[in-house]
Design a protein around this motif. Sequence first.
Motif, PDB file in Angstrom:
ATOM      1  N   THR A   1       0.825  -1.110   0.006  1.00  0.00           N
ATOM      2  CA  THR A   1      -0.074  -0.121  -0.121  1.00  0.00           C
ATOM      3  C   THR A   1       0.782   1.069   0.027  1.00  0.00           C
ATOM      4  O   THR A   1       0.642   2.219  -0.755  1.00  0.00           O
ATOM      5  CB  THR A   1      -0.849   0.169   1.235  1.00  0.00           C
ATOM      6  OG1 THR A   1      -1.698  -1.207   1.230  1.00  0.00           O
ATOM      7  CG2 THR A   1      -1.897   1.083   0.945  1.00  0.00           C
ATOM      8  N   ASN A   2       1.971   1.272   0.621  1.00  0.00           N
ATOM      9  CA  ASN A   2       2.946   2.256   0.793  1.00  0.00           C
ATOM     10  C   ASN A   2       4.392   1.577   0.099  1.00  0.00           C
ATOM     11  O   ASN A   2       4.868   1.093   0.980  1.00  0.00           O
ATOM     12  CB  ASN A   2       3.355   2.632   2.212  1.00  0.00           C
ATOM     13  CG  ASN A   2       4.289   3.798   2.311  1.00  0.00           C
ATOM     14  OD1 ASN A   2       4.279   4.880   1.668  1.00  0.00           O
ATOM     15  ND2 ASN A   2       5.251   3.541   3.216  1.00  0.00           N
ATOM     16  N   GLY A   3       4.461   1.848  -1.177  1.00  0.00           N
ATOM     17  CA  GLY A   3       5.475   1.359  -1.851  1.00  0.00           C
ATOM     18  C   GLY A   3       6.782   2.135  -1.673  1.00  0.00           C
ATOM     19  O   GLY A   3       6.869   3.290  -1.557  1.00  0.00           O
ATOM     20  N   GLU A   4       7.936   1.108  -1.018  1.00  0.00           N
ATOM     21  CA  GLU A   4       9.062   1.690  -0.656  1.00  0.00           C
ATOM     22  C   GLU A   4      10.039   1.235  -1.702  1.00  0.00           C
ATOM     23  O   GLU A   4      10.099  -0.081  -1.876  1.00  0.00           O
ATOM     24  CB  GLU A   4       9.533   1.398   0.556  1.00  0.00           C
ATOM     25  CG  GLU A   4       8.591   2.057   1.559  1.00  0.00           C
ATOM     26  CD  GLU A   4       8.514   1.331   3.152  1.00  0.00           C
ATOM     27  OE1 GLU A   4       8.463   2.026   4.088  1.00  0.00           O
ATOM     28  OE2 GLU A   4       8.445   0.205   3.297  1.00  0.00           O
TER      29      GLU A   4
ATOM     30  N   LYS B   1      26.572   4.516  -2.817  1.00  0.00           N
ATOM     31  CA  LYS B   1      25.430   5.682  -2.686  1.00  0.00           C
ATOM     32  C   LYS B   1      24.273   4.823  -2.299  1.00  0.00           C
ATOM     33  O   LYS B   1      24.302   3.731  -2.891  1.00  0.00           O
ATOM     34  CB  LYS B   1      25.167   6.568  -3.650  1.00  0.00           C
ATOM     35  CG  LYS B   1      26.577   7.398  -3.974  1.00  0.00           C
ATOM     36  CD  LYS B   1      26.131   8.368  -5.223  1.00  0.00           C
ATOM     37  CE  LYS B   1      27.481   9.122  -5.871  1.00  0.00           C
ATOM     38  NZ  LYS B   1      27.175   9.983  -6.992  1.00  0.00           N
ATOM     39  N   ARG B   2      23.586   5.558  -1.417  1.00  0.00           N
ATOM     40  CA  ARG B   2      22.100   5.035  -1.125  1.00  0.00           C
ATOM     41  C   ARG B   2      21.152   6.084  -1.468  1.00  0.00           C
ATOM     42  O   ARG B   2      21.105   7.243  -1.119  1.00  0.00           O
ATOM     43  CB  ARG B   2      22.034   4.374   0.471  1.00  0.00           C
ATOM     44  CG  ARG B   2      23.277   3.765   0.834  1.00  0.00           C
ATOM     45  CD  ARG B   2      23.016   2.355   0.419  1.00  0.00           C
ATOM     46  NE  ARG B   2      24.053   1.491   0.988  1.00  0.00           N
ATOM     47  CZ  ARG B   2      25.074   1.126   0.362  1.00  0.00           C
ATOM     48  NH1 ARG B   2      25.168   1.285  -0.730  1.00  0.00           N
ATOM     49  NH2 ARG B   2      25.995   0.250   0.891  1.00  0.00           N
ATOM     50  N   PHE B   3      19.686   5.667  -1.942  1.00  0.00           N
ATOM     51  CA  PHE B   3      18.919   6.282  -2.422  1.00  0.00           C
ATOM     52  C   PHE B   3      17.264   5.757  -1.971  1.00  0.00           C
ATOM     53  O   PHE B   3      17.309   4.513  -2.148  1.00  0.00           O
ATOM     54  CB  PHE B   3      18.571   6.867  -3.846  1.00  0.00           C
ATOM     55  CG  PHE B   3      19.963   7.932  -4.171  1.00  0.00           C
ATOM     56  CD1 PHE B   3      19.765   8.970  -4.368  1.00  0.00           C
ATOM     57  CD2 PHE B   3      20.822   6.854  -4.866  1.00  0.00           C
ATOM     58  CE1 PHE B   3      21.092   9.593  -4.805  1.00  0.00           C
ATOM     59  CE2 PHE B   3      22.030   7.572  -5.506  1.00  0.00           C
ATOM     60  CZ  PHE B   3      22.102   9.069  -5.215  1.00  0.00           C
ATOM     61  N   ALA B   4      16.587   6.398  -1.479  1.00  0.00           N
ATOM     62  CA  ALA B   4      15.179   5.699  -1.050  1.00  0.00           C
ATOM     63  C   ALA B   4      13.948   6.849  -1.352  1.00  0.00           C
ATOM     64  O   ALA B   4      14.047   7.874  -1.153  1.00  0.00           O
ATOM     65  CB  ALA B   4      15.435   5.765   0.518  1.00  0.00           C
ATOM     66  N   CYS B   5      13.104   5.969  -1.583  1.00  0.00           N
ATOM     67  CA  CYS B   5      11.677   6.999  -1.488  1.00  0.00           C
ATOM     68  C   CYS B   5      10.560   6.114  -1.423  1.00  0.00           C
ATOM     69  O   CYS B   5      10.664   4.884  -1.283  1.00  0.00           O
ATOM     70  CB  CYS B   5      11.639   7.585  -2.975  1.00  0.00           C
ATOM     71  SG  CYS B   5      11.369   6.341  -4.197  1.00  0.00           S
ATOM     72  N   SER B   6       9.464   6.613  -1.074  1.00  0.00           N
ATOM     73  CA  SER B   6       8.076   6.025  -1.137  1.00  0.00           C
ATOM     74  C   SER B   6       7.469   6.355  -1.770  1.00  0.00           C
ATOM     75  O   SER B   6       7.280   7.736  -2.424  1.00  0.00           O
ATOM     76  CB  SER B   6       7.593   6.080   0.204  1.00  0.00           C
ATOM     77  OG  SER B   6       7.272   7.269   0.711  1.00  0.00           O
ATOM     78  N   THR B   7       6.285   5.862  -2.547  1.00  0.00           N
ATOM     79  CA  THR B   7       5.215   6.145  -3.433  1.00  0.00           C
ATOM     80  C   THR B   7       3.965   5.533  -2.911  1.00  0.00           C
ATOM     81  O   THR B   7       3.847   4.356  -2.510  1.00  0.00           O
ATOM     82  CB  THR B   7       5.734   5.687  -4.881  1.00  0.00           C
ATOM     83  OG1 THR B   7       4.936   5.925  -5.932  1.00  0.00           O
ATOM     84  CG2 THR B   7       5.907   4.039  -4.762  1.00  0.00           C
ATOM     85  N   ALA B   8       2.867   6.481  -3.102  1.00  0.00           N
ATOM     86  CA  ALA B   8       1.644   6.041  -2.735  1.00  0.00           C
ATOM     87  C   ALA B   8       0.767   5.064  -3.705  1.00  0.00           C
ATOM     88  O   ALA B   8       0.194   5.444  -4.656  1.00  0.00           O
ATOM     89  CB  ALA B   8       0.633   7.279  -2.518  1.00  0.00           C
ATOM     90  N   ALA B   9       1.251   3.736  -3.707  1.00  0.00           N
ATOM     91  CA  ALA B   9       0.869   2.881  -4.616  1.00  0.00           C
ATOM     92  C   ALA B   9      -0.622   2.618  -4.478  1.00  0.00           C
ATOM     93  O   ALA B   9      -1.297   2.120  -5.470  1.00  0.00           O
ATOM     94  CB  ALA B   9       1.612   1.663  -4.540  1.00  0.00           C
ATOM     95  N   GLY B  10      -1.204   2.830  -3.056  1.00  0.00           N
ATOM     96  CA  GLY B  10      -2.405   2.475  -2.991  1.00  0.00           C
ATOM     97  C   GLY B  10      -2.550   0.940  -2.590  1.00  0.00           C
ATOM     98  O   GLY B  10      -1.733   0.209  -2.833  1.00  0.00           O
TER      99      GLY B  10
END
Length: 493
Positions: free
Chosen positions: A243-246, A254-263
């Motif tokens: 539901t909260n896609g990470e 390097k390290r990158f991160a995001c979350s996306t409202a996949a629903g």
Amino acid sequence: MLVNVCARIEERPYGAEVIYRKGRTMVSENKCPGCRRTVCDGCGIYRKLNTNKQVRIRFPKGFKVQPGEGLGISFDVGTTTLAGMLWDLEKGTLLEAETGANPQAVFGADVISRIQAAAGNREDLGKMQKMLVEKLDEMASEMMERLAGSGTLRRVTVAGNTAMSEILLGIPPLQLAKAPFLPDYENTVYLKGSALGFHFLGETDIMVLPPIGGYVGADALAVHGYVSMEEKEGRILSIDIGTNGEILLQCDGKRFACSTAAGPALEGGAVSQGMRAVRGAVDMVSLTGRFPMEDLTSRVIGGGAGRGICGSGLVDGLAWLYRTKVIDHTGYMRKVGEARESGVPGRIAGRIRQEDDGCKFLLTDSRDPVYLTAGDVRQLQLSVSAIRSGAETLLEKAGLKAKQLDRIYLAGAFGSYIGIESGLAIGLFPHVPKEKIYQAGNLAGIGAAMALLSGEALQYMEEERKRFTHVELAGEETFKELFLAHMNFPLNF
């Protein structure tokens, strides 16, 4: 191999070959891999073989258990689903497992609704915390009961997305509710269970793991703890589809991160006949027959009549509707006449139903119908585009192309059981050769277990957390452009 439960599970849990038969499970070694009885229809590990948080335990290379005393539990706390595993702290062996639905769903199916409720009203925050605590208490009690009470529970680790962790701790998610969407806690939190309202776990030491940043929570940190130990070098993209896609990217130090409202659509929510991956759910759709007699057939978990469709079935169904031209690249579902003119095989076109509010497609037989509607397709398009666009935004930040990736890890229950070819067909993740995509299981749960069983692993995760660049997608023009572009399905697949 499991038969008529989930054909995508191919390993034998604990060396036993489990065969679903007449509503019960018969085990070739005469012992259920969970309760060790000769016939079983409901113990913890049996249920994990029939739900959407499957038990798959393989620690990464180099991980070592630091022996302790007694028993411990690792919890993966998701917006939709909760998963717990009971461990022998001395031997580092899994003893029991349990899953359940997050009872906070009454406050909204998505994480944003929960945040708004918890941030806007102290009373609602208290109710949500109480619901979650009581459910985790119940799961712990059931696992211990099945273990017949042998051993003492010493400690518990919790890995959840940022919102779920803050609600569990009773922290109003005030910063998380508004830009720039910062966590309201930063470091690992140590408490006695009684301080949070636990009863069964009241005397147990509770450890809530820290978030990476924003909506990228401790569950994502647990995923990274596993992946970065397994893959010490290389360009690795990890996607925990929920539901909260990470989404996490490690490359060139390097390290990158995001979350996306996949629903919730990809987990069966926000879909007209969506449901969890339990008995009665369509979990696979495939093409049968030869031209011109092709048709689509659906597999139902447990056999028998279909009651709805779960995430893996949704991805398969969407992919086959696109492949067979029932829907076009924009997601438009063709009417029967339009479908026949576009070359859709006759039997497949005959499954289209036209109604006042749009078309829908019959996936099963008409006696126990399960449909995928035009509205469902639109919901799924939003989720698919959110995941793909988030991943490609991180790649752009790192100066990489998808073809430069060495591997993509799909974590989480949904990511573990979708058809890779179907996912590529609808553009769910960056286009890479399917051999580079690894369905890794519930890595958040395994990472939480690693923190439970090893102080060194916990320290490693805490140090790795500081290396991440958190990318807030709401402020990224690249993400907005990609999101609009990926609402359409790939023209080449």
